[in-house]
Design a protein around this motif. Structure first.
Motif, PDB file in Angstrom:
ATOM      1  N   THR A  41       0.816  -1.215   0.000  1.00 55.83           N
ATOM      2  CA  THR A  41       0.000   0.000   0.000  1.00 55.83           C
ATOM      3  C   THR A  41       0.851   1.267   0.000  1.00 55.83           C
ATOM      4  O   THR A  41       0.399   2.310  -0.459  1.00 55.83           O
ATOM      5  CB  THR A  41      -0.948   0.032   1.219  1.00 55.83           C
ATOM      6  N   ARG A  42       2.071   1.157   0.514  1.00 61.14           N
ATOM      7  CA  ARG A  42       2.942   2.327   0.594  1.00 61.14           C
ATOM      8  C   ARG A  42       4.375   1.865   0.789  1.00 61.14           C
ATOM      9  O   ARG A  42       4.625   0.817   1.371  1.00 61.14           O
ATOM     10  CB  ARG A  42       2.499   3.175   1.797  1.00 61.14           C
ATOM     11  N   TYR A  43       5.319   2.670   0.302  1.00 61.45           N
ATOM     12  CA  TYR A  43       6.734   2.399   0.558  1.00 61.45           C
ATOM     13  C   TYR A  43       7.499   3.704   0.498  1.00 61.45           C
ATOM     14  O   TYR A  43       7.085   4.661  -0.153  1.00 61.45           O
ATOM     15  CB  TYR A  43       7.313   1.374  -0.430  1.00 61.45           C
ATOM     16  N   GLU A  44       8.615   3.730   1.234  1.00 62.15           N
ATOM     17  CA  GLU A  44       9.432   4.942   1.278  1.00 62.15           C
ATOM     18  C   GLU A  44      10.865   4.599   1.662  1.00 62.15           C
ATOM     19  O   GLU A  44      11.122   3.648   2.383  1.00 62.15           O
ATOM     20  CB  GLU A  44       8.866   5.961   2.271  1.00 62.15           C
ATOM     21  N   SER A  45      11.769   5.411   1.156  1.00 61.65           N
ATOM     22  CA  SER A  45      13.177   5.308   1.524  1.00 61.65           C
ATOM     23  C   SER A  45      13.349   5.997   2.875  1.00 61.65           C
ATOM     24  O   SER A  45      12.716   7.018   3.137  1.00 61.65           O
ATOM     25  CB  SER A  45      14.011   6.012   0.446  1.00 61.65           C
ATOM     26  N   LEU A  46      14.204   5.445   3.727  1.00 60.77           N
ATOM     27  CA  LEU A  46      14.423   6.103   5.018  1.00 60.77           C
ATOM     28  C   LEU A  46      15.767   5.746   5.614  1.00 60.77           C
ATOM     29  O   LEU A  46      16.385   4.755   5.247  1.00 60.77           O
ATOM     30  CB  LEU A  46      13.304   5.748   6.007  1.00 60.77           C
ATOM     31  N   ASN A  47      16.201   6.578   6.524  1.00 56.29           N
ATOM     32  CA  ASN A  47      17.360   6.315   7.375  1.00 56.29           C
ATOM     33  C   ASN A  47      16.803   5.917   8.731  1.00 56.29           C
ATOM     34  O   ASN A  47      15.823   6.504   9.191  1.00 56.29           O
ATOM     35  CB  ASN A  47      18.247   7.540   7.521  1.00 56.29           C
ATOM     36  N   TYR A  48      17.396   4.942   9.367  1.00 52.18           N
ATOM     37  CA  TYR A  48      16.916   4.477  10.659  1.00 52.18           C
ATOM     38  C   TYR A  48      18.089   4.060  11.520  1.00 52.18           C
ATOM     39  O   TYR A  48      19.219   4.000  11.054  1.00 52.18           O
ATOM     40  CB  TYR A  48      15.912   3.331  10.481  1.00 52.18           C
ATOM     41  N   ARG A  49      17.831   3.784  12.762  1.00 47.86           N
ATOM     42  CA  ARG A  49      18.863   3.349  13.700  1.00 47.86           C
ATOM     43  C   ARG A  49      18.612   1.881  14.038  1.00 47.86           C
ATOM     44  O   ARG A  49      17.749   1.567  14.858  1.00 47.86           O
ATOM     45  CB  ARG A  49      18.821   4.229  14.927  1.00 47.86           C
ATOM     46  N   PRO A  50      19.365   0.964  13.395  1.00 51.04           N
ATOM     47  CA  PRO A  50      19.098  -0.472  13.555  1.00 51.04           C
ATOM     48  C   PRO A  50      19.164  -0.965  14.999  1.00 51.04           C
ATOM     49  O   PRO A  50      18.342  -1.782  15.402  1.00 51.04           O
ATOM     50  CB  PRO A  50      20.184  -1.142  12.721  1.00 51.04           C
ATOM     51  N   LEU A  51      20.125  -0.490  15.762  1.00 49.14           N
ATOM     52  CA  LEU A  51      20.242  -0.949  17.152  1.00 49.14           C
ATOM     53  C   LEU A  51      19.062  -0.472  17.992  1.00 49.14           C
ATOM     54  O   LEU A  51      18.513  -1.226  18.787  1.00 49.14           O
ATOM     55  CB  LEU A  51      21.559  -0.482  17.760  1.00 49.14           C
ATOM     56  N   ARG A  52      18.650   0.750  17.805  1.00 45.29           N
ATOM     57  CA  ARG A  52      17.549   1.298  18.599  1.00 45.29           C
ATOM     58  C   ARG A  52      16.199   0.743  18.132  1.00 45.29           C
ATOM     59  O   ARG A  52      15.349   0.411  18.946  1.00 45.29           O
ATOM     60  CB  ARG A  52      17.538   2.820  18.508  1.00 45.29           C
ATOM     61  N   ARG A  53      16.016   0.652  16.831  1.00 42.96           N
ATOM     62  CA  ARG A  53      14.702   0.274  16.299  1.00 42.96           C
ATOM     63  C   ARG A  53      14.454  -1.238  16.333  1.00 42.96           C
ATOM     64  O   ARG A  53      13.335  -1.685  16.570  1.00 42.96           O
ATOM     65  CB  ARG A  53      14.578   0.783  14.866  1.00 42.96           C
ATOM     66  N   PHE A  54      15.522  -2.042  16.070  1.00 47.77           N
ATOM     67  CA  PHE A  54      15.345  -3.493  15.987  1.00 47.77           C
ATOM     68  C   PHE A  54      16.304  -4.286  16.862  1.00 47.77           C
ATOM     69  O   PHE A  54      16.256  -5.512  16.875  1.00 47.77           O
ATOM     70  CB  PHE A  54      15.528  -3.960  14.535  1.00 47.77           C
ATOM     71  N   GLY A  55      17.215  -3.634  17.540  1.00 49.41           N
ATOM     72  CA  GLY A  55      18.188  -4.345  18.362  1.00 49.41           C
ATOM     73  C   GLY A  55      19.347  -4.894  17.558  1.00 49.41           C
ATOM     74  O   GLY A  55      20.087  -5.729  18.036  1.00 49.41           O
ATOM     75  N   GLY A  56      19.508  -4.438  16.312  1.00 47.41           N
ATOM     76  CA  GLY A  56      20.629  -4.874  15.490  1.00 47.41           C
ATOM     77  C   GLY A  56      20.202  -5.204  14.074  1.00 47.41           C
ATOM     78  O   GLY A  56      19.158  -4.769  13.603  1.00 47.41           O
ATOM     79  N   TRP A  57      21.032  -6.004  13.411  1.00 46.41           N
ATOM     80  CA  TRP A  57      20.809  -6.370  12.014  1.00 46.41           C
ATOM     81  C   TRP A  57      20.377  -7.817  11.940  1.00 46.41           C
ATOM     82  O   TRP A  57      20.504  -8.565  12.886  1.00 46.41           O
ATOM     83  CB  TRP A  57      22.100  -6.163  11.219  1.00 46.41           C
ATOM     84  N   GLY A  58      19.891  -8.225  10.793  1.00 49.62           N
ATOM     85  CA  GLY A  58      19.455  -9.596  10.577  1.00 49.62           C
ATOM     86  C   GLY A  58      17.985  -9.617  10.218  1.00 49.62           C
ATOM     87  O   GLY A  58      17.428  -8.651   9.713  1.00 49.62           O
ATOM     88  N   ILE A  59      17.342 -10.728  10.500  1.00 48.45           N
ATOM     89  CA  ILE A  59      15.891 -10.837  10.359  1.00 48.45           C
ATOM     90  C   ILE A  59      15.350 -10.590  11.752  1.00 48.45           C
ATOM     91  O   ILE A  59      15.551 -11.408  12.651  1.00 48.45           O
ATOM     92  CB  ILE A  59      15.481 -12.237   9.845  1.00 48.45           C
ATOM     93  N   ARG A  60      14.692  -9.460  11.939  1.00 50.85           N
ATOM     94  CA  ARG A  60      14.295  -9.063  13.290  1.00 50.85           C
ATOM     95  C   ARG A  60      12.907  -8.446  13.313  1.00 50.85           C
ATOM     96  O   ARG A  60      12.439  -7.915  12.327  1.00 50.85           O
ATOM     97  CB  ARG A  60      15.287  -8.058  13.854  1.00 50.85           C
ATOM     98  N   TRP A  61      12.311  -8.505  14.494  1.00 46.11           N
ATOM     99  CA  TRP A  61      11.029  -7.866  14.750  1.00 46.11           C
ATOM    100  C   TRP A  61      11.220  -6.911  15.912  1.00 46.11           C
ATOM    101  O   TRP A  61      12.098  -7.109  16.748  1.00 46.11           O
ATOM    102  CB  TRP A  61       9.981  -8.901  15.152  1.00 46.11           C
ATOM    103  N   ASN A  62      10.361  -5.889  15.983  1.00 42.70           N
ATOM    104  CA  ASN A  62      10.404  -5.003  17.140  1.00 42.70           C
ATOM    105  C   ASN A  62       9.043  -4.997  17.832  1.00 42.70           C
ATOM    106  O   ASN A  62       8.096  -5.638  17.379  1.00 42.70           O
ATOM    107  CB  ASN A  62      10.884  -3.594  16.758  1.00 42.70           C
TER     108      ASN A  62
END
Length: 173
Positions: free
Chosen positions: A105-126
């Protein structure tokens, strides 16, 4: 899903953080030292050494297999095809995860903070219910698919969005 679709965009990412390489190689070296000392030289390794079979198993897993998987096979493949966005996190996905344009339904390019938003990299959920497929960096494309939010890490998110715009417009005609 159509067979023999054209791939309009492909991005293959591998881990490029020095600290990941250092950790993986450090663990492998420790396992090789333990194997050599205890199994080859007969000197117990550690203050509470395991059996030779335990040391051999740990050596195979963390001294050989783990570095091969982490540094040799691990990669995130993102493709934009005629009917959607395909994401495959090798070696964890045998087949790509497909996000069809008709469901996005929607998509956008963004900058994010992986450690804060998801706890790191990989396949993750928050805790917000978002899911991510990322391997490094802090850039990506956020998709809203069937009411869910999925973030795909990318080194060129603007280019990914640009190609998605072009291909999804053609798909809707």
């Amino acid at each position: 899903m159509k067979l023999n679709q054209e791939i309009h965009y492909k991005e293959v990412q591998r881990p490029n953080q020095v600290w990941i390489w250092a950790i993986v190689i450090g663990i492998a070296i420790l396992m090789w030292i333990g194997f050599f000392r205890q199994v080859v030289m007969g000197i117990p390794f550690g203050s509470q050494p395991g059996s030779d079979m335990e040391v051999i198993m740990l050596w195979i897993i963390f001294g050989i297999a783990f570095p091969i998987v982490m540094l040799g096979w691990l990669r995130l493949i993102t493709e934009v095809r005629d009917d959607g966005v395909y994401v495959r996190f090798v070696p964890f996905h045998l087949t790509p995860r497909v996000f069809f344009y008709k469901n996005i339904t929607r998509y956008e390019s963004l900058n994010y903070r992986p450690l804060r938003r998801f706890g790191g990299w990989g396949i993750r959920w928050n805790f917000s219910g978002e899911k991510t497929y990322s391997i490094s960096g802090k850039h990506g494309v956020l998709l809203e698919v069937n009411g869910e939010r999925v973030l795909i890490g990318s080194r060129a998110p603007e280019r990914l969005v640009e190609v998605m715009d072009r291909v999804s417009r053609n798909d809707n005609k």
